[in-house]
Structure formats: C-alpha cells, structure tokens
Design a protein around this motif. Structure first.
Motif, PDB file in Angstrom:
ATOM      1  N   ILE A 199       0.869  -1.170   0.000  1.00 36.43           N
ATOM      2  CA  ILE A 199       0.000   0.000   0.000  1.00 36.43           C
ATOM      3  C   ILE A 199       0.914   1.231   0.000  1.00 36.43           C
ATOM      4  O   ILE A 199       1.827   1.322   0.824  1.00 36.43           O
ATOM      5  CB  ILE A 199      -0.891   0.013   1.264  1.00 36.43           C
ATOM      6  CG1 ILE A 199      -1.815  -1.206   1.279  1.00 36.43           C
ATOM      7  CG2 ILE A 199      -1.688   1.304   1.360  1.00 36.43           C
ATOM      8  CD1 ILE A 199      -2.616  -1.346   2.564  1.00 36.43           C
TER       9      ILE A 199
ATOM     10  N   HIS B  34      -4.810  -7.845   8.855  1.00 41.51           N
ATOM     11  CA  HIS B  34      -3.844  -7.393   7.855  1.00 41.51           C
ATOM     12  C   HIS B  34      -2.685  -6.695   8.557  1.00 41.51           C
ATOM     13  O   HIS B  34      -2.768  -5.500   8.837  1.00 41.51           O
ATOM     14  CB  HIS B  34      -4.512  -6.407   6.884  1.00 41.51           C
ATOM     15  CG  HIS B  34      -5.713  -6.956   6.178  1.00 41.51           C
ATOM     16  ND1 HIS B  34      -5.686  -7.383   4.865  1.00 41.51           N
ATOM     17  CD2 HIS B  34      -6.978  -7.166   6.601  1.00 41.51           C
ATOM     18  CE1 HIS B  34      -6.882  -7.817   4.516  1.00 41.51           C
ATOM     19  NE2 HIS B  34      -7.691  -7.689   5.553  1.00 41.51           N
TER      20      HIS B  34
ATOM     21  N   ASN C 259      -7.436   4.478   3.725  1.00 51.01           N
ATOM     22  CA  ASN C 259      -7.794   4.465   2.298  1.00 51.01           C
ATOM     23  C   ASN C 259      -8.093   3.032   1.847  1.00 51.01           C
ATOM     24  O   ASN C 259      -9.101   2.765   1.182  1.00 51.01           O
ATOM     25  CB  ASN C 259      -6.575   4.992   1.527  1.00 51.01           C
ATOM     26  CG  ASN C 259      -6.970   5.779   0.327  1.00 51.01           C
ATOM     27  OD1 ASN C 259      -8.052   6.345   0.276  1.00 51.01           O
ATOM     28  ND2 ASN C 259      -6.091   5.807  -0.653  1.00 51.01           N
ATOM     29  N   TYR C 260      -7.208   2.123   2.239  1.00 50.56           N
ATOM     30  CA  TYR C 260      -7.367   0.700   1.930  1.00 50.56           C
ATOM     31  C   TYR C 260      -8.623   0.149   2.609  1.00 50.56           C
ATOM     32  O   TYR C 260      -9.420  -0.570   1.990  1.00 50.56           O
ATOM     33  CB  TYR C 260      -6.106  -0.019   2.416  1.00 50.56           C
ATOM     34  CG  TYR C 260      -6.087  -1.508   2.254  1.00 50.56           C
ATOM     35  CD1 TYR C 260      -5.872  -2.095   1.011  1.00 50.56           C
ATOM     36  CD2 TYR C 260      -6.235  -2.339   3.364  1.00 50.56           C
ATOM     37  CE1 TYR C 260      -5.824  -3.473   0.878  1.00 50.56           C
ATOM     38  CE2 TYR C 260      -6.185  -3.717   3.234  1.00 50.56           C
ATOM     39  CZ  TYR C 260      -5.980  -4.275   1.988  1.00 50.56           C
ATOM     40  OH  TYR C 260      -5.927  -5.640   1.863  1.00 50.56           O
TER      41      TYR C 260
ATOM     42  N   ARG D 268     -10.909  -0.276  -0.479  1.00 52.19           N
ATOM     43  CA  ARG D 268     -10.681  -1.659  -0.939  1.00 52.19           C
ATOM     44  C   ARG D 268     -11.503  -2.668  -0.156  1.00 52.19           C
ATOM     45  O   ARG D 268     -12.044  -3.613  -0.718  1.00 52.19           O
ATOM     46  CB  ARG D 268      -9.199  -2.011  -0.844  1.00 52.19           C
ATOM     47  CG  ARG D 268      -8.306  -1.139  -1.730  1.00 52.19           C
ATOM     48  CD  ARG D 268      -8.298  -1.586  -3.182  1.00 52.19           C
ATOM     49  NE  ARG D 268      -7.728  -2.914  -3.328  1.00 52.19           N
ATOM     50  CZ  ARG D 268      -6.439  -3.177  -3.336  1.00 52.19           C
ATOM     51  NH1 ARG D 268      -5.569  -2.200  -3.239  1.00 52.19           N
ATOM     52  NH2 ARG D 268      -6.010  -4.421  -3.477  1.00 52.19           N
TER      53      ARG D 268
END
Ligand code: COA
Length: 188
Positions: free
Chosen positions: A2, A56, A108-109, A113
């Motif tokens: 990322i 994650h 953001n991820y 996402r």
C-alpha cells in the motif's frame, strides 16, 4: 503493498521479527502501547501469526527502511467495522508525519478496498501525540474509559476513537489539499 505519500506499507515477513521485537520492547513504544510485559522473540512470532490470521499486519517503510508496524484486526463483517493499531518503532522518525501518512494510507485501503463503514481504535488518554495524529486522520473521540490501566504507579484512562467513511473522506480531502510532499520529492 500500500503506497502512502511518504511511506509504503508491506506485509510483515519473518525477517522482520527481530526488528519488531526491538521496537515492541523500546521503553517509549512499550509504555505508549500499554503492553504489560516485555516481549520475547517467540511472543513476536506468535503475535504476528495471530495478526495474519485475524487481519492485515503491515510494516511501515520509508524509502525501504522499516520504521514501524500498523495493521487492522477485529473485523466484524456484518457491521463492516474493524480496529486499527500502530506504532512507529524508531523514535528518531517521530514528528515527521510518517504516522499520519501510514494511517491515512491504511484507512484508504480499509474504506476503498475493503469497503468498511467504520474503523475504531483505543489509545491511552495521556498519549497526546497519538490523539492529535489520529484526529488529523478524521478519528473522533467516542468514549473515555476511566482508570483502565495502572501504569508507573498511577491510573490512566483509555480513549476510544472511531472514524466513519464520510469523516475519512473529509480528512482525505484536507490531507490532499495540504500540499504534503510526496516520497519522490521530499528529503528524509
Ligand atoms: C504516536 C505515534 C504513532 C505518532 O507518530 P509520529 O510519526 O510522531 O506522528 P506524526 O509525525 O505523523 O504526527 C502527526 C501529528 O501529531 C501531532 N504531534 C506530533 N508530535 C506531537 C507532540 N509531541 N505532542 C502532541 N502532538 C504531536 C501533530 O499534530 C502532528 O501533525 P503535524 O506535524 O502536521 O502538526 C508515535 O509517536 C509512536 O509510535 N509512539 C509510540 C507508540 C504509540 O503511541 N502508538 C499509538 C498507540 S494508540
């Protein structure tokens, strides 16, 4: 991988364990993270493997140099929410915007996402640096849990913060218009 404006986030690898071990036991990091006991290398391995199963886990890098850990865990799929944790393990790198950049990149991820609706975190109420940094990322204080840790001879409150999707979108717009230099143009 990322990409932030100044940092990259890459998945934690086994070769990172000794460095993570040193970071987690650094007195300033150890105190701010509210850890109770020192960590062994085996603890770090176990902790990272659990982080992989549950979420994650990433290493924060500045120009290929690892400087800290960040990650998402405690996913509740139905409610599209998870928790965020982080530290910059090298105090020499504090105060240069790397933490904020790492958090913004991971949010953001999380929102774009993973399509989450909310990200939450807990921090010690006396961690002014973390509170200010999280507020700049759009996090809002939700609750103050009284006397939740007994640290160095005194009781310390905890603060629960969260950021919703729309709050993050506003924080990202501020961030994008703030003229923060990117990895290619800055001096580190
Ligand atoms: C908390 C921590 C992640 C902050 O990292 P950092 O790299 O210093 O943060 P940044 O440079 O991105 O700072 C972002 C904002 O925090 C604020 N800040 C920075 N230093 C500060 C200080 N000494 N006191 C209060 N606020 C401060 C500023 O508002 C800064 O934004 P600005 O520079 O644009 O004005 C880092 O100090 C750390 O890892 N500490 C130990 C572990 C920890 O506390 N983790 C978080 C637990 S929830």
């Amino acid at each position: 991988m990322i990409e932030g404006k100044k940092v990259s986030l890459r998945p934690v690898e086994e070769r990172d364990y000794p460095l993570i071990h040193a970071w987690m036991n650094h007195p300033e990091v150890w105190r701010s993270m509210d850890y109770e006991l020192p960590f062994s290398l085996a603890d770090v391995k176990e902790d990272t493997e659990r982080s992989r199963k549950e979420g994650h886990p990433f290493v924060i890098e500045v120009k290929d140099r690892p400087i800290g850990r960040i990650g998402l865990n405690q996913f509740r799929r139905r409610d599209r929410i998870c928790s965020l944790y982080m530290f910059v393990g090298e105090p020499a790198f504090w105060g240069q915007g790397y933490a904020r950049d790492a958090v913004m990149a991971l949010l953001n991820y999380a929102f774009d996402r993973l399509d989450l609706n909310q990200v939450e975190l807990w921090t010690l109420a006396d961690n002014d640096r973390a509170l200010a940094m999280y507020a700049k990322c759009g996090f809002v204080e939700e609750a103050r849990l009284r006397q939740r840790s007994f640290k160095q001879g005194r009781w310390v409150d905890h603060v629960v913060m969260s950021v919703n999707r729309d709050e993050f979108v506003r924080a990202r717009a501020d961030w994008d218009s703030s003229g923060i230099v990117t990895r290619d143009s800055e001096r580190v």
